[in-house]
Design an enzyme around this catalytic site. Structure first.
Site, mmCIF file in Angstrom:
data_model
loop_
_atom_site.group_PDB
_atom_site.id
_atom_site.type_symbol
_atom_site.label_atom_id
_atom_site.label_comp_id
_atom_site.label_asym_id
_atom_site.label_seq_id
_atom_site.Cartn_x
_atom_site.Cartn_y
_atom_site.Cartn_z
ATOM 1 N N HIS A 186 -5.872 9.546 -0.108
ATOM 2 C CA HIS A 186 -7.232 9.674 -0.628
ATOM 3 C C HIS A 186 -7.843 11.059 -0.424
ATOM 4 O O HIS A 186 -8.804 11.409 -1.114
ATOM 5 C CB HIS A 186 -8.154 8.644 0.032
ATOM 6 N N ASP A 201 0.466 1.236 -2.385
ATOM 7 C CA ASP A 201 -0.688 0.864 -1.572
ATOM 8 C C ASP A 201 -1.635 0.033 -2.442
ATOM 9 O O ASP A 201 -1.660 0.184 -3.663
ATOM 10 C CB ASP A 201 -1.383 2.154 -1.125
ATOM 11 N N HIS A 229 -4.731 0.373 -2.637
ATOM 12 C CA HIS A 229 -5.767 1.269 -3.146
ATOM 13 C C HIS A 229 -5.152 2.311 -4.085
ATOM 14 O O HIS A 229 -4.022 2.743 -3.884
ATOM 15 C CB HIS A 229 -6.470 1.986 -1.995
ATOM 16 N N ASP A 270 -1.054 -2.366 3.005
ATOM 17 C CA ASP A 270 -2.216 -3.221 2.760
ATOM 18 C C ASP A 270 -2.073 -4.040 1.490
ATOM 19 O O ASP A 270 -2.969 -4.828 1.158
ATOM 20 C CB ASP A 270 -3.508 -2.405 2.740
#
Length: 315
Positions: free
Chosen positions: A6, A41, A43, A129
């Protein structure tokens, strides 16, 4: 460790303050004409996508939960700009996706990407995750379904760099990356966990693999996955197959860390612990702990714990 996807050039984001993936890809580009980045992931890998949004030397592919969810980017319409147009591939998914559904979209999309882009190196971000049972994620993947993505790339004769990423149920993060390390090195590991200092964390079954939910609703029907695949294939079909790249003189390493004496000594033999004379000189930073942690030998956190206990007793 790693996989901090990120972080941006100008700001930190989502627990990420430096983007090791971008730095790693920049190093790979000194030796390889084309690098493929794949993110599993839960995200969206927004920091990596943004870094290479306008180049055709790096293709980014992200499979992620999309909607009212951090970071809010990663629409299938986001395909890159300028020279990088169509070299950003986003696969927005919904809650509850299973191993079978994930494979149904991952395998055909990645086969098409490998065919059209023909990368000379692959970077795989293995955020844990997206596993079932994660505190933030809402997918329904098992370790086998997650690890199948690593197995997919191991079948290709292409250099593969694997990094970590998110994961908010620590025992399952440990399970995931132990299992996927075994895939990376081609060694099968048993399901029974060996006894270790953290054995009690893995109860009550003390197994490597986790079982996905049988009742969690899968909001990714086959028809939706087919529509996603169709739109992605239409974009990929517009690419020039295997883009040509003019190579430049190779620059020096971005991070010449081995010039530092202590790091060089640490890296000399990774299987041997540093002597206690060096370990004792290491500084411990109180800020490494959360303010609400009550345990450990950190005096600030002990004081916080005492104040919290007193407040509870006065209620």
């Amino acid at each position: 460790m790693g996989g901090l996807h990120h972080a941006k050039k100008s700001e930190s984001s989502g627990f990420c303050y430096t983007n090791d993936i971008v730095v790693g890809i920049l190093e790979l580009l000194k030796f390889h004409k084309r690098v493929l980045y794949v993110d599993i992931d839960i995200h969206h890998g927004d920091g990596v996508e943004e870094a290479f949004f306008d180049t055709n030397r790096v293709m980014t592919v992200s499979f992620h939960r999309f909607g009212n969810f951090f970071p809010g980017t990663g629409d299938i319409k986001d395909v890159g700009i300028y020279n990088g147009r169509l070299y950003s591939v986003n696969v927005p998914l919904s809650d509850g996706i299973t191993d079978e559904s994930y494979e149904r979209i991952f395998v055909p999309v990645m086969k098409k990407v490998m065919e059209m882009f023909d990368p000379q190196a692959v970077v795989l971000q293995c955020g844990a995750d997206s596993l079932y049972g994660d505190r933030l994620g809402k997918f329904n993947l098992s370790l086998r379904g997650h690890g199948a993505c690593a197995e997919f790339f191991r079948k290709y004769d292409v250099p593969l760099m694997m990094v970590g990423g998110g994961g908010y149920t620590p025992r399952n993060v440990a399970r995931c990356w132990a299992y996927e390390t075994s895939i990376a090195v081609g060694i099968e590991v048993p399901n029974e966990l060996p006894f270790n200092n953290y054995y009690e964390y893995f109860g009550p079954d003390y197994k490597l693999h986790i079982e996905p939910s049988q009742v969690l609703k899968n909001d990714n029907p086959d028809q939706k996955l087919l529509e996603l695949q169709k739109e992605i294939f239409e974009n990929l079909s517009q690419l020039d197959k295997v883009p040509s790249v003019q190579m430049q003189p190779m620059e020096d390493d971005t991070l010449p860390v081995l010039e530092f004496e202590d790091i060089a000594r640490d890296e000399e033999n990774p299987d041997v612990r540093l002597p206690m004379s060096i370990m004792d000189s290491c500084q411990h930073n109180d800020a490494d702990f959360y303010d609400d942690e009550n345990g450990g030998d950190d005096h600030r956190n002990e004081a916080n714990g005492l104040r919290q206990a007193e407040a509870e007793n006065n209620l």
